[in-house]
Write a protein that holds these residues in place. Structure first.
Motif, PDB file in Angstrom:
ATOM      1  N   UNK A  70       0.857  -1.189   0.021  1.00  0.00           N
ATOM      2  CA  UNK A  70      -0.073   0.022  -0.040  1.00  0.00           C
ATOM      3  C   UNK A  70       0.873   1.412  -0.107  1.00  0.00           C
ATOM      4  N   UNK A  71       2.031   1.241   0.677  1.00  0.00           N
ATOM      5  CA  UNK A  71       3.050   2.345   0.545  1.00  0.00           C
ATOM      6  C   UNK A  71       3.565   2.541  -0.681  1.00  0.00           C
ATOM      7  N   UNK A  72       3.979   1.546  -1.566  1.00  0.00           N
ATOM      8  CA  UNK A  72       4.409   1.695  -2.759  1.00  0.00           C
ATOM      9  C   UNK A  72       3.363   2.006  -3.844  1.00  0.00           C
ATOM     10  N   UNK A  73       2.146   1.738  -3.690  1.00  0.00           N
ATOM     11  CA  UNK A  73       1.175   2.224  -4.425  1.00  0.00           C
ATOM     12  C   UNK A  73       0.822   3.529  -4.298  1.00  0.00           C
ATOM     13  N   UNK A  74       0.795   3.834  -2.814  1.00  0.00           N
ATOM     14  CA  UNK A  74       0.504   5.398  -2.615  1.00  0.00           C
ATOM     15  C   UNK A  74       1.754   6.151  -3.381  1.00  0.00           C
ATOM     16  N   UNK A  75       3.024   5.800  -3.321  1.00  0.00           N
ATOM     17  CA  UNK A  75       4.034   6.562  -3.666  1.00  0.00           C
ATOM     18  C   UNK A  75       3.913   6.926  -5.533  1.00  0.00           C
ATOM     19  N   UNK A  76       3.449   5.326  -5.883  1.00  0.00           N
ATOM     20  CA  UNK A  76       3.126   5.473  -7.192  1.00  0.00           C
ATOM     21  C   UNK A  76       2.139   6.708  -7.649  1.00  0.00           C
ATOM     22  N   UNK A  77       0.904   6.629  -6.883  1.00  0.00           N
ATOM     23  CA  UNK A  77       0.023   7.594  -7.199  1.00  0.00           C
ATOM     24  C   UNK A  77       0.426   9.036  -7.005  1.00  0.00           C
ATOM     25  N   UNK A  78       1.222   9.306  -5.949  1.00  0.00           N
ATOM     26  CA  UNK A  78       1.977  10.716  -5.939  1.00  0.00           C
ATOM     27  C   UNK A  78       2.670  11.115  -6.843  1.00  0.00           C
ATOM     28  N   UNK A  79       3.606  10.066  -7.543  1.00  0.00           N
ATOM     29  CA  UNK A  79       4.416  10.296  -8.248  1.00  0.00           C
ATOM     30  C   UNK A  79       3.586  10.783  -9.826  1.00  0.00           C
ATOM     31  N   UNK A  80       2.442  10.183  -9.931  1.00  0.00           N
ATOM     32  CA  UNK A  80       1.543  10.733 -11.049  1.00  0.00           C
ATOM     33  C   UNK A  80       1.066  12.212 -10.756  1.00  0.00           C
ATOM     34  N   UNK A  81       0.684  12.322  -9.451  1.00  0.00           N
ATOM     35  CA  UNK A  81       0.231  13.757  -9.106  1.00  0.00           C
ATOM     36  C   UNK A  81       1.457  14.507  -9.526  1.00  0.00           C
ATOM     37  N   UNK A  82       2.646  14.332  -9.062  1.00  0.00           N
ATOM     38  CA  UNK A  82       3.778  15.164  -9.338  1.00  0.00           C
ATOM     39  C   UNK A  82       3.810  15.496 -11.088  1.00  0.00           C
ATOM     40  N   UNK A  83       3.345  14.480 -11.968  1.00  0.00           N
ATOM     41  CA  UNK A  83       3.524  15.031 -13.267  1.00  0.00           C
ATOM     42  C   UNK A  83       2.533  15.911 -13.490  1.00  0.00           C
TER      43      UNK A  83
END
Length: 606
Positions: A70-83
């Motif tokens: 769940x932490x890795x998925x959270x970070x993946x979503x936040x990376x997409x937010x960053x883009x």
């Protein structure tokens, strides 16, 4: 490869092979041979290479492979937010889509566009170079927050807008200024007769705003798996709502409640700082994703019981009409940066401390959060660069007092960011007017940062007196503050379009005041600590204390009185290009810019 071998065979002894390879890429980018390229285009591409050479790629790598799913998925979503945030910010600065005009195979120009988030050069040596541009068409700088026609027809459009009766509406931080659409069936008016309206960010940028909101909700959903992250989930949910309806004060309330919580993460996403835009009024979209560093506990223990005393010291120096307030802000949290995006991702360098929000009840009631970024500039290359830079400008007797570990600079960052919440801050009013209204947007930003950085210098001897730091540590911190100022002075006082650089101008004021007080003296015939450069600065620590105390009284007093005339006089004395201090600024600039600045690249392993 054949061209590379040719370069190796005929290269000069001692050539920098990294830069040599860049020049081979420059040739390939335009096709072979060089004669196929027009002279103007060749000069443009050479200037682009000079721009890139002033940055040193430095990777901030975060490995999350051992974290729960769940932490890795959270970070993946936040990376997409960053883009998506990067796209939003490029809309704000008017650069979105300009990369399509970059010639095919012109990799250096594309690299510069991606690094700078636009085709305009930003490094000190090339920022004002007329030939330096990422596009052959040399598209001038423009903002995406005001009508392009208004910017082209009125060079002082910011001042024009500030004088309007509806200035507070048009120059509000979370709106875009646009021409009103004419009634159905009527032709649009021309020029100054066209009506201006304020359009909320979500309506001005609907697609990206909605995309960010969806990703934030997805990130929040993942973190629901950890009960300790409930405050983070609440903030992400509130921020998603704000991206849809512009309700940033409500998002700030949820964000403020994260301070002191059990969350392992620091997240800030939305519009905040104003330095990027020509009028210094609109908030720039950015994202900071970081992990909480438990190292902040030591400074919190030292300063938490003394916040009211620090406020009293500021009030005493500021004088009337300012009166000390009850201080409620949270002391700085230490964070390790994972990702910076949008306005937080600079072409070179990065913010090492920040106090937010800038508007709304949370800011006005001093309930905001302050952070110090502790994993930046800690790499071996950055440390070695700083040693060379300081050895070129300080006399040996002063250079010996410098420390190159991160502790003194961290203390200064903590004090600076705490300083934004002390004394006459951004929300403080004189005769019913905020500092933006008293000083004007650009000068207000300079004076607020000057106030905070002056506190970093002024609290130093008080901490020594109370036994919270040693005298040796305090002196090292003072000199690190001076080196920080040298770095900003080296970047010039204004941008290419003449906008004042807040940190550069406050740095010039501080070094100039310390020089006038005798705390820093220039010895034109002495050799610097590196044994090569002639001319160096020497410090007098006894005069440092009295000089900083006088500086605090001057700066805090200007802020307390809302004295725009005194602010203009202070800046004019040390910032203008035709004063005696300008010659020393030029020497600082030349020596400091010998080394490229860190250009941070953020990377995640998932």
């Amino acid at each position: 490869p054949a061209d590379w071998q040719r370069y190796v065979k005929h290269g000069r002894p001692g050539i920098d092979w990294v830069r040599a390879w860049n020049r081979v890429r420059l040739v390939h980018a335009g096709g072979w041979p060089w004669r196929n390229m027009k002279k103007e285009e060749l000069e443009r591409r050479k200037a682009v290479m000079r721009e890139l050479d002033q940055g040193r790629p430095t990777v901030i790598l975060t490995d999350l492979r051992k974290e729960p799913a769940h932490v890795r998925q959270f970070a993946q979503h936040m990376a997409t937010v960053g883009r998506y945030i990067e796209v939003l910010h490029r809309r704000q600065i008017g650069s979105l889509g300009l990369d399509t005009q970059i010639p095919k195979r012109d990799l250096p120009s594309l690299a510069m566009y991606n690094r700078n988030q636009g085709p305009w050069c930003q490094a000190p040596e090339t920022e004002k170079d007329a030939t330096c541009h990422g596009l052959p068409g040399m598209v001038p700088r423009r903002s995406g927050l005001y009508p392009l026609e208004l910017q082209e027809t009125d060079p002082k459009f910011c001042e024009t807008l500030a004088k309007r009766k509806d200035a507070s509406t048009l120059l509000a931080p979370f709106v875009v200024v646009q021409y009103a659409k004419p009634p159905k069936g009527q032709a649009p008016k021309i020029g100054s007769k066209r009506a201006l309206v304020a359009v909320p960010y979500p309506k001005a940028f609907p697609d990206e705003s909605e995309a960010v909101a969806r990703e934030l909700i997805a990130a929040a959903t993942q973190m629901k798996a950890d009960p300790k992250e409930a405050p983070l989930v609440a903030y992400l949910t509130a921020a998603a709502k704000a991206f849809r309806d512009n309700s940033w004060p409500a998002a700030d309330e949820a964000w403020a409640k994260m301070a002191g919580s059990s969350s392992r993460w620091y997240v800030r996403v939305g519009p905040d700082e104003t330095y990027f835009e020509p009028c210094s009024r609109k908030a720039g979209y950015h994202m900071v994703l970081a992990r909480i560093d438990p190292g902040s506990a030591a400074w919190k223990a030292k300063l938490e019981p003394r916040k009211d005393k620090l406020e009293a010291l500021v009030a005493a120096a500021a004088g009337k009409p300012y009166a000390a307030r009850k201080i409620t802000f949270h002391l700085p949290e230490f964070i390790h940066i994972v990702l910076n995006a949008g306005d937080s991702r600079s072409a070179t360098g990065a913010t090492v401390g920040q106090s937010l929000p800038n508007w709304g009840p949370v800011a006005e009631q001093s309930r905001g959060r302050t952070v110090a970024m502790t994993n930046l500039y800690t790499d071996a290359d950055s440390t070695e660069t700083l040693k060379k830079q300081t050895a070129s400008i300080f006399c040996d007797a002063t250079y010996k007092h410098l420390g190159f570990d991160s502790a003194p600079q961290t203390m200064s960052t903590v004090l600076h960011e705490a300083g934004h919440n002390l004394g006459p801050s951004h929300a403080y009013k004189v005769d019913g007017q905020t500092d933006d209204q008293r000083f004007g947007g650009a000068t207000a930003a300079i004076m607020e940062e000057l106030k905070a950085q002056t506190m970093s210098l002024a609290f130093n001897p008080w901490l020594v007196e109370k036994g919270l730091i040693t005298q040796k540590f305090g002196r090292s911190a003072w000199l690190r503050d001076v080196t920080w100022a040298f770095g900003h002075i080296s970047r010039g006082m204004t941008t290419s379009n003449g906008k004042p650089k807040a940190y550069s101008q406050l740095a010039a004021v501080q070094v100039g005041l310390l020089k006038d007080a005798g705390a820093l003296t220039w010895h034109a015939k002495d050799k610097a600590a590196n044994g090569k450069d002639v001319g160096c600065f020497r410090s007098d620590f006894e005069k440092f204390g009295t000089g900083v105390a006088a500086m605090a009284k001057t700066v805090y007093g200007i802020k307390a009185r809302g004295d725009a005339s005194a602010a203009k006089t202070l800046l004019g004395k040390y910032v203008t290009p035709d004063n005696d201090f300008a010659k020393l600024r030029d020497i600082i600039r030349v020596r400091w810019l010998r080394a490229p600045r860190a250009s941070f690249i953020y990377s995640l392993r998932l």
